[in-house]
Scaffold this motif. Sequence first.
Motif, short mmCIF file in Angstrom:
data_model
loop_
_atom_site.label_atom_id
_atom_site.label_comp_id
_atom_site.label_asym_id
_atom_site.label_seq_id
_atom_site.Cartn_x
_atom_site.Cartn_y
_atom_site.Cartn_z
N ASP A 1 182.34 63.18 30.49
CA ASP A 1 183.66 63.82 30.45
C ASP A 1 184.41 63.65 31.77
N ASP B 1 183.66 61.97 25.42
CA ASP B 1 182.84 62.95 24.71
C ASP B 1 182.04 62.25 23.60
N MET C 1 178.88 68.32 28.36
CA MET C 1 180.19 67.78 27.96
C MET C 1 180.86 68.70 26.95
#
Length: 348
Positions: free
Chosen positions: A11, A37, A59
């Motif tokens: 991320d 992601d 994430m």
Amino acid sequence: MKKIQVLCVDDSALIRQLMTEIVNSHADMEMIATAPDPLIARDLIKQYNPDVLTLDVEMPRMDGLDFLERLMRLRPMPVVMVSSLTSKGSEITLNALELGAVDFVTKPQIGLREGMLHYSDAIADKIRAASRARVSRHVPAAAPKRLATTPLVGSEKIIAIGASTGGTEAIRQVLTPLPPTSPALVITQHMPPGFTRSFAERLDKLCQISVKEAQDGERVMPGHAYIAPGDIHMELARSGANYHIRLNDAPPVNRHRPSVDILFHSVARAAGSNAVGVILTGMGNDGAAGLLAMRNAGARTLAQSERSCVVFGMPREAIAAGAACDIIDLDNISQKMLNSVVGQAQRI
């Protein structure tokens, strides 16, 4: 030669950029795509079919572990985790290795850009090893088959184990069946600081023997396993009738600290024919020379078989050097170790 194709899932835009720089700076690999992601990554995996995935642990939208569990159950592929150097990060990383991740790299706590680029070669080595790794569909580990209690063979008997890539799960599989009467074990697993303690604590909860991170000067006792701390060499020393742990921060050997060769050479000197040496899955040649020294000193030496290794590097080098008395599937190593120790005691 076809380049290793890598997909980065993180991320952090900075980490995605740094991983792309690192991967593309090596001639034998290329970053084919990045994803912020796991949901986007899922589509990119279908589109690009990468050779290796690098995966952040924490994430948004889907946790990295949840994604890894689904991936290894439905579409197994080599995964290198990107972890933080925290106690929580080390615990999550060990969970990831249990789920089937091949290896992990750690994010520096300060100087992220400089730190990541400094470890460029190490990261590339882990990606190379992952690309050659033997991965399979993840199934939950079955309850270990406990081995029968061994005859008491004396405190002079010692088992030394060395491992690298894929080694955390291999070591778990070797240690969990052992009875409380097992000889002492000294273990070097290539791992950074902060992870070996969590690794030892996790094993201690699973095993009948006691497992701990080694401390300098402590006496080595039967029924206990001692794991070399991250970034510190561990040696076995003898004082009278007793063995002790010696730790030092000498330069890396074979690019590793702790080094398997350092441990095995010390066991050859301190224990000679009272030892059993075991080299497990891992990349490179660390441990081959030390295992040969153990064999030459009269120890029984075992190498994990190719078909049961995640990465058949270290065992292959040991076998090629003539260091291994026996080549054994992982499932059978625990019993073979104990048989070897009992056989030594009976010959005496």
